[in-house]
Scaffold this active site. Structure first.
Site, PDB file in Angstrom:
ATOM      1  N   GLU A 123       0.885  -1.162   0.000  1.00 22.58           N
ATOM      2  CA  GLU A 123       0.000   0.000   0.000  1.00 22.58           C
ATOM      3  C   GLU A 123       0.917   1.204   0.000  1.00 22.58           C
ATOM      4  O   GLU A 123       1.688   1.404   0.929  1.00 22.58           O
ATOM      5  CB  GLU A 123      -0.915  -0.025   1.230  1.00 22.58           C
ATOM      6  CG  GLU A 123      -2.127   0.896   1.099  1.00 22.58           C
ATOM      7  CD  GLU A 123      -1.862   2.298   1.587  1.00 22.58           C
ATOM      8  OE1 GLU A 123      -1.644   3.179   0.721  1.00 22.58           O
ATOM      9  OE2 GLU A 123      -1.859   2.526   2.789  1.00 22.58           O
ATOM     10  N   CYS A 146      -2.164   8.547   3.914  1.00 21.15           N
ATOM     11  CA  CYS A 146      -2.191   8.194   2.501  1.00 21.15           C
ATOM     12  C   CYS A 146      -3.570   8.455   1.911  1.00 21.15           C
ATOM     13  O   CYS A 146      -3.705   8.639   0.700  1.00 21.15           O
ATOM     14  CB  CYS A 146      -1.774   6.742   2.292  1.00 21.15           C
ATOM     15  SG  CYS A 146      -2.595   5.584   3.393  1.00 21.15           S
TER      16      CYS A 146
END
Length: 524
Positions: free
Chosen positions: A296, A330
Site C-alpha cells: 500500500e 495516505c
C-alpha cells in the site's frame, strides 16, 4: 490456548472511540501522557528469537512536537543481526505453522484484550512519538484493536472453510481445498499509523501461520516495540515476531532480496514500494518461489463537489480530509475539485474553517500538530514554494511557531489540474483547489493522476452519484463524506494504480494474501 468456535462468536463490532469532551476521559489521557513522559530516554533492545539484543548503534526517537525530548534510544540492527532474525523466524515457522488456527487466533484476542485495558497508554506514547492529537491517536489505537479482533475472527472463518470448502463433487473422490501459510515474511509498516498499520500487517501475517521480521519506521520505533512486548505478554512463542529496527538501505534491501523471504508486506511511499517490488522480483540463488509483495503506497486523493451538493458539509469534509493529522495520511484529501458555479462559495467555507484550526502541541490536544521530522518539514515547505508559483495562496504558506516541525495549514486556489501540487503526493498540510466546468469534468480531473487510493463525491443527484460510483477510479470511494477514516471490516482499504496492490486491509480476502491454496484429492 482455546477460543470460541467462529459460528458461536458474537457479531463483530468496531472498537468505540473515546469521547474526550468528558472530563474523566481527558484526565485519563493526561495521566497516560505523564506516564509516557516519565519513561522518556529508555533504551529499547532488538527482539530476535526470544533474545533481547542491545546494539551500540542506536535510533534516537524524538518528539516531533518538542524536538528536545527524546522518546527512546532504540537498538539498530545490521545485516548480521537481520540474518540472525531470519534464521530465528525460519526455525519458529516449523512449529508455528502447525499450531491450530484457533490457537493462533487466541493470541490475537488476548492481545486485543490487553491493549483495550491500556488503550490510553498506547495512545499517549503514539501522540508523543508521532505528533497525533488525542482523537487521532485514540482512533489509531482503536484500529489496532480492531485489526487484532477482526483478523482473529477471519482466521477462524477461513479455518472453518478449510473443513467445508464447497467444491464440485465427482463419484469416487474426496477433494479438499485448504489454505496454508507461506513462510517467513518481512513486515515494513509506516510511521503515520505507527500502531494500527503495524499491528494489522503483523497480525494478519502471524495469525495465518507465518513468522515475521518486523522492521518499523525509524521515526516511530518505540510504539512498535511496545506492541511486540504486548504480543510477548499475550504468550506468543519466541521467534514468531522478530523486532529489528534498522536502515532500509542496509537491512530492508537485504531482507527483501533474501532467498528465504517468502513475502514482503509494505506500507509507505511509492518510491520505496516500487523499489521493494523490483528487488523482490529478482530471483536470488537458492530461492525456490516467487516472492509475494503486498504493498500500500501513496495517494493524491481528492474530493469532488458538484453544484447540487450540501456545500457546507462538503467544505467540512474537505478540511477534515486535508488537515487531519497534518495531512499525513495516505488517504488525505489534498485536492478539492469544485464545479465552477459553486467554487467561490465552497472555497470561502473551506478557508473559514481552516482559519479556526489551532496549531500547537499534540499533548495540549491542538487540532494541528507537527509534521513527523526535519526531512518532511523541509520537503513540505519546498512544495509550498512550488504552490506559490502554481496557484493563489488563500491561507497559510509558512512555518508555524513552536519547538517542533510546525507548518501552517496551507490552501492554494485556482490551481491547474496539471500542476505539481495537484499531481504529486505532498504528505503534509497543503490543499489545492481546482475549478471544473461541470461534474463530469470534475471527475475527469480527479482521475487524471497516477494514484488511485481514496476519493469522495459530493452531490444530491442520484443519477450523478450512480455514474460517479462507476467512473471515479480509486480503491475506496465515498459519497457525501470525507475520504479519510476507513473502518476495519466496514471499509476494506487499498488502492489502484501507483497506490499499491489494492490489498484490501481489513477485508474478507486479506488473509488469503498470506496463504497459499492446496488442493488434495483422494480416491475412495
Amino acid at each position: 490456548m482455546t477460543t470460541i468456535p467462529f459460528n458461536e462468536m458474537k457479531p463483530y463490532a468496531n472498537e468505540p472511540f473515546t469521547d474526550f469532551s468528558l472530563a474523566e476521559n481527558k484526565a485519563a489521557m493526561e495521566a497516560a501522557i505523564a506516564k509516557a513522559k516519565s519513561e522518556f530516554g529508555r533504551a529499547y533492545p532488538l527482539k530476535i528469537g526470544g533474545q533481547m539484543i542491545e546494539t551500540e548503534a542506536k535510533i534516537t526517537s524524538i518528539n516531533p512536537g518538542n524536538v528536545t525530548e527524546v522518546i527512546g534510544l532504540v537498538s539498530r540492527a545490521n545485516q548480521e543481526l537481520a540474518e540472525q532474525a531470519m534464521q530465528a523466524a525460519l526455525n519458529a515457522f516449523e512449529t508455528w505453522s502447525k499450531v491450530p488456527a484457533s490457537q493462533r487466533a487466541g493470541y490475537l484476542f488476548k492481545a486485543a484484550k490487553l491493549m483495550r485495558e491500556r488503550k490510553h497508554e498506547f495512545s499517549a506514547l503514539m501522540l508523543l512519538e508521532s505528533g497525533k492529537n488525542y482523537a487521532e491517536a485514540d482512533v489509531d489505537t482503536a484500529e489496532a484493536i480492531d485489526f487484532l479482533e477482526f483478523y482473529g475472527r477471519e482466521m477462524l472463518r477461513l479455518s472453518a472453510i478449510n473443513e467445508t470448502q464447497p467444491l464440485a463433487s465427482i463419484p469416487g473422490e474426496v477433494n479438499r481445498l485448504t489454505y496454508t501459510p507461506l513462510g517467513v515474511g518481512v513486515i515494513i509498516p509506516p510511521w503515520n499509523f505507527p500502531l494500527a498499520i503495524c499491528v494489522g500487517m503483523t497480525a494478519a501475517a502471524v495469525v495465518s501461520g507465518n513468522t515475521v521480521l518486523l522492521k518499523p519506521a525509524s521515526t516511530t520505533p518505540v510504539i512498535a516495540h511496545q506492541f511486540v512486548a504486548l504480543m510477548e505478554e499475550a504468550g506468543l512463542p519466541a521467534g514468531v515476531i522478530n523486532y529489528i529496527p534498522g536502515s532500509g538501505a542496509e537491512i530492508g534491501d537485504y531482507l527483501t532480496a533474501h532467498p528465504k523471504t517468502r513475502f514482503v508486506s509494505f506500507t509507505g511511499s511509492k518510491e520505496v514500494g516500487l523499489r521493494i517490488n523490483k528487488l523482490a522480483a529478482e530471483t536470488a540463488p537458492g530461492q525456490i518461489w516467487i516472492k509475494r509483495v503486498i504493498a500500500e503506497m501513496g495517494g493524491k486523493d481528492g474530493i469532488v463537489v458538484d453544484e447540487t451538493a450540501d456545500l457546507e458539509a462538503a467544505a467540512a469534509a474537505i478540511v477534515a480530509s486535508a488537515f487531519g493529522f497534518q495531512g499525513q495520511k495516505c488517504s488525505a484529501g489534498s485536492r478539492a475539485i469544485i464545479v465552477q458555479e459553486v467554487y467561490d462559495e465552497v472555497a470561502g467555507y473551506v478557508v473559514a474553517l481552516a482559519e479556526k484550526l489551532q496549531i500547537g502541541l499534540p499533548e495540549l490536544n491542538c487540532a494541528v500538530g507537527p509534521v513527523i521530522d526535519q526531512i518532511s518539514y523541509a520537503r513540505i515547505l519546498d512544495y509550498i514554494d512550488v504552490g506559490r508559483e502554481e496557484g493563489a495562496l488563500l491561507i497559510g504558506g509558512a512555518k508555524a511557531s513552536g519547538n517542533g516541525y510546525y507548518i501552517q495549514p496551507t490552501i492554494f486556489g485556482e490551481v491547474d489540474p496539471k500542476a505539481r501540487i495537484m499531481q504529486e503526493e505532498i504528505f503534509g498540510p497543503v490543499l489545492a483547489l481546482a475549478k471544473a466546468k461541470d461534474w463530469r469534468d470534475a471527475i475527469a480531473i480527479f482521475n487524471d493522476t497516477e494514484y488511485g487510493l481514496t476519493g469522495s463525491f459530493f452531490s444530491t443527484d442520484e443519477d450523478r452519484i450512480a455514474e460517479a460510483l462507476d467512473t471515479i477510479h480509486c480503491g475506496n470511494l465515498y459519497v457525501n463524506r470525507k475520504c479519510t477514516g476507513a473502518l476495519v471490516g466496514v471499509h476494506p482499504f487499498g488502492g489502484f494504480n501507483m497506490s499499491g496492490t489494492d490489498s484490501k486491509a481489513g477485508g474478507p480476502d486479506y488473509l488469503l494474501l498470506f496463504t497459499q491454496a492446496k488442493l488434495t484429492s483422494r480416491k475412495v
